[in-house]
Design a protein around this motif. Structure first.
Motif, PDB file in Angstrom:
ATOM      1  N   LEU A   1      36.589  49.244  28.508  1.00 15.10           N
ATOM      2  CA  LEU A   1      35.608  49.485  29.570  1.00 15.10           C
ATOM      3  C   LEU A   1      34.725  48.282  29.854  1.00 15.10           C
ATOM      4  CD1 LEU A   1      34.411  53.042  28.419  1.00 15.10           C
ATOM      5  CD2 LEU A   1      36.193  52.492  30.087  1.00 15.10           C
ATOM      6  N   VAL A   2      34.919  47.206  29.097  1.00 16.45           N
ATOM      7  CA  VAL A   2      34.059  46.029  29.214  1.00 16.45           C
ATOM      8  C   VAL A   2      34.283  45.332  30.558  1.00 16.45           C
ATOM      9  CG1 VAL A   2      33.686  43.702  28.295  1.00 16.45           C
ATOM     10  CG2 VAL A   2      33.822  45.655  26.746  1.00 16.45           C
ATOM     11  N   GLY A   3      33.184  44.937  31.199  1.00 17.46           N
ATOM     12  CA  GLY A   3      33.253  44.128  32.410  1.00 17.46           C
ATOM     13  C   GLY A   3      32.966  42.673  32.092  1.00 17.46           C
ATOM     14  N   THR A   4      32.664  41.896  33.113  1.00 14.06           N
ATOM     15  CA  THR A   4      32.411  40.469  32.893  1.00 14.06           C
ATOM     16  C   THR A   4      30.984  40.185  32.441  1.00 14.06           C
ATOM     17  OG1 THR A   4      31.942  40.232  35.258  1.00 14.06           O
ATOM     18  CG2 THR A   4      34.186  39.715  34.520  1.00 14.06           C
ATOM     19  N   ASP A   5      30.153  41.214  32.346  1.00 16.12           N
ATOM     20  CA  ASP A   5      28.781  41.025  31.875  1.00 16.12           C
ATOM     21  C   ASP A   5      28.383  42.225  31.021  1.00 16.12           C
ATOM     22  OD1 ASP A   5      26.266  40.008  31.468  1.00 16.12           O
ATOM     23  OD2 ASP A   5      25.473  40.663  33.404  1.00 16.12           O
ATOM     24  N   SER A   6      29.055  42.401  29.900  1.00 18.15           N
ATOM     25  CA  SER A   6      28.868  43.604  29.069  1.00 18.15           C
ATOM     26  C   SER A   6      28.656  43.223  27.614  1.00 18.15           C
ATOM     27  CB  SER A   6      30.079  44.535  29.201  1.00 18.15           C
ATOM     28  OG  SER A   6      30.335  44.866  30.538  1.00 18.15           O
ATOM     29  N   LEU A   7      27.601  42.465  27.353  1.00 15.52           N
ATOM     30  CA  LEU A   7      27.353  41.989  25.998  1.00 15.52           C
ATOM     31  C   LEU A   7      27.227  43.147  25.010  1.00 15.52           C
ATOM     32  CD1 LEU A   7      26.619  39.865  23.866  1.00 15.52           C
ATOM     33  CD2 LEU A   7      24.238  40.003  24.679  1.00 15.52           C
ATOM     34  N   TRP A   8      26.352  44.112  25.319  1.00 18.23           N
ATOM     35  CA  TRP A   8      26.088  45.176  24.356  1.00 18.23           C
ATOM     36  C   TRP A   8      27.291  46.092  24.184  1.00 18.23           C
ATOM     37  CZ3 TRP A   8      22.372  44.540  21.117  1.00 18.23           C
ATOM     38  CH2 TRP A   8      21.274  43.754  21.474  1.00 18.23           C
ATOM     39  N   LEU A   9      28.062  46.271  25.242  1.00 19.70           N
ATOM     40  CA  LEU A   9      29.239  47.130  25.122  1.00 19.70           C
ATOM     41  C   LEU A   9      30.304  46.483  24.243  1.00 19.70           C
ATOM     42  CD1 LEU A   9      30.631  49.741  25.874  1.00 19.70           C
ATOM     43  CD2 LEU A   9      31.437  48.657  27.991  1.00 19.70           C
ATOM     44  N   VAL A  10      30.494  45.169  24.388  1.00 17.65           N
ATOM     45  CA  VAL A  10      31.507  44.510  23.569  1.00 17.65           C
ATOM     46  C   VAL A  10      31.063  44.452  22.108  1.00 17.65           C
ATOM     47  CG1 VAL A  10      30.767  42.073  23.735  1.00 17.65           C
ATOM     48  CG2 VAL A  10      33.184  42.625  23.626  1.00 17.65           C
TER      49      VAL A  10
END
Length: 508
Positions: free
Chosen positions: A362-371
């Motif tokens: 589900l990670v996008g190109t600006d997903s620090l906390w999700l990754v």
């Protein structure tokens, strides 16, 4: 206070609860284990300084990085079997001396050749330390509940050391010279050499038989080409020479297996695989390492190349998920000790890791906390799995074969990690190339790193557009690989529940 069990006690002897001495000895054993796992990643941020000082060629720089892991993987089975013959404590102390001496040589190396040689000796030392620590742990903790707790700690330290190594190298290189990343090994090895003879019992096979020297080169010829081929496929793609390399390794693996089945004193006794739960534990360990290392190919690049973090910033952020790793092993152990079937705990661990991959998809190109959340969940599931599978495998192995059993588990981990990086990395690379337009420069269509280099030389909006497209393509590739990883680990969860359901909790 109870004393430690004798080293030659049969695996069927009445379990004796370990006292304070054994737990203190475990703490001493954790130090070299942490350092050996850290040395896998300790050169990440030291490379520019090493290149400026020693000026290695491109090939030499690759060998500086790779020789440690290759020697370590190639000699694990040999050293595990050797430890069962000469004594795990003796081999551990010999390995600590070699590791310390090689660390000193590496710290003050004045040429690339010297550093490569020192890293090779570090690999030899590491190959003695890893199976010896587990063999001694098996000897010191005969009580199933205590052994499970000790192995949970062992698994957490092993997993956390790889993440800690890159951060420590960044901090040390920023404040000292590059050789300092090796000098941190010396105090721990000195402590082990001083306290080891006092705290650690000896552990060896009382009737080991003749050492099969021919199996040593056969095992090297089986392991090294496969590890090398898988590693190169990850970075270079499925070129024929790497496929041939893996094929050659598998042929030697078949010869090695034949000799173990037919030899009078095999390096790896076939009876070990008939031990209670050992074979399924070995196979599932390989699958767990597949998932754990397969994700690392993407998360490290994502933090640096997609989010634009500096190497040290990326390493520090990557430490955040490690906070949860320390509790995953003990939680799994508590569940088993409270009556939850081990097979279901292992299956739950695989399911948790699969959820981690699901979050990564589900990670996008600006997903620090999700990754970071995805990496943390994935790692927690892996530690749950590894702690229980290691305990299962070591419980089923005779005490006198503990070094051999441990070395097989470690070799399986090396294979699984290399395979995960190759397979999932190839999926991500294929999807990345599919997502890049045909009009993009050739180098930028190959890798995200190539796109970053190209974009730096393209002015204005064109460079920014190329960079945005490449980051989007890489993220799409990571999402696709994560879906594949989630499916594989979900299948592993089902397989673990079915395969391990007949293995009683705590049974040897």
């Amino acid at each position: 206070m109870t004393t430690n069990p004798t080293t030659n006690a049969s695996s069927t002897a009445t379990p004796v609860r370990a006292g304070r001495r054994a737990w203190t000895a475990l703490g001493v054993l954790m130090l070299p284990l942490l350092l050996v796992s850290m040395d896998v990643s300790v050169l990440y941020f030291a490379t520019p300084a090493i290149s400026a000082d020693l000026r290695p060629s491109g090939t030499q720089q690759l060998w500086i990085f790779d020789i440690y892991g290759f020697v370590l993987a190639g000699l694990l089975m040999t050293m595990g079997s050797l430890g069962d013959r000469v004594g795990s404590r003796r081999l551990l102390l010999m390995g600590a001396a070699a590791f310390g001496g090689a660390s000193l040589l590496a710290a003050y190396a004045d040429s690339a050749e010297t550093l490569i040689a020192a890293r090779a000796v570090l690999g030899i030392g590491g190959a003695t330390l890893m199976p010896s620590t587990m063999a001694l742990l098996r000897t010191m903790f005969t009580d199933p509940a205590q052994r499970a707790k000790a192995i949970g700690l062992w698994s957490g330290v092993m997993t956390g050391g790889i993440a800690l190594g890159s951060v420590m190298s960044g901090v040390l290189v920023e404040h000292f010279w590059w050789g300092s990343v090796f000098l941190v090994n010396l105090p721990a090895m000195a402590l082990l050499l001083v306290l080891g003879p006092v705290l650690l019992p000896e552990s060896k096979n009382p009737a080991p038989g003749r050492f099969d020297w021919l199996s040593v080169p056969l095992s090297l010829a089986a392991v090294l080409p496969v590890i090398y081929g898988l590693k190169e496929i990850t970075s270079e793609g499925w070129h024929p020479q790497y496929v041939l390399c893996i094929t050659v390794g598998l042929l030697f693996a078949a010869l090695f297996a034949h000799r173990q089945r037919t030899g009078t004193s095999p390096l790896i006794p076939p009876a070990l695989f008939r031990g209670h739960g050992f074979t399924p534990a070995l196979v599932l360990t390989l699958v767990c390492a597949f998932g754990m290392m397969g994700s690392a190919v993407f998360t490290t690049q994502y933090l640096q190349s997609v989010l634009g973090k500096s190497p040290l910033e990326a390493a520090l952020w990557s430490l955040l998920p490690s906070v949860l790793i320390g509790i995953a092993g003990p939680v799994a152990t508590q569940l088993v000790q409270r009556g939850v079937h081990r097979g279901y705990v292992v299956a739950a661990g695989f399911a948790v890791s699969a959820v981690g991959y699901g979050l990564l998809s589900l990670v996008g190109t600006d997903s620090l906390w999700l990754v970071l959340a995805a990496a943390g969940v994935l790692a927690c599931g892996a530690v749950m799995v590894l702690s229980q599978l290691t305990d299962l495998a070591m419980s089923g192995a005779p005490v006198e074969r503990a070094g051999t059993a441990s070395s097989l588990l470690e070799t399986g981990t090396e294979f699984g990690g290399a395979l995960g990086m190759a397979v999932l990395g190839s999926i991500g690379t294929a999807l990345y190339r599919h997502g890049m337009p045909e009009t993009a420069p050739t180098e930028s269509r190959e890798t995200l790193g190539g796109a970053l280099a190209e974009a730096a030389h393209v002015p204005g909006r064109a460079g920014a557009s190329l960079l945005a497209t490449a980051r989007e393509a890489f993220t799409s590739g990571m999402q696709g690989a994560a879906i594949a990883g989630a499916v594989i680990l979900a299948l592993a969860a089902a397989g673990a529940a079915v395969t391990l359901r007949r293995i009683e909790v705590g049974q040897k």
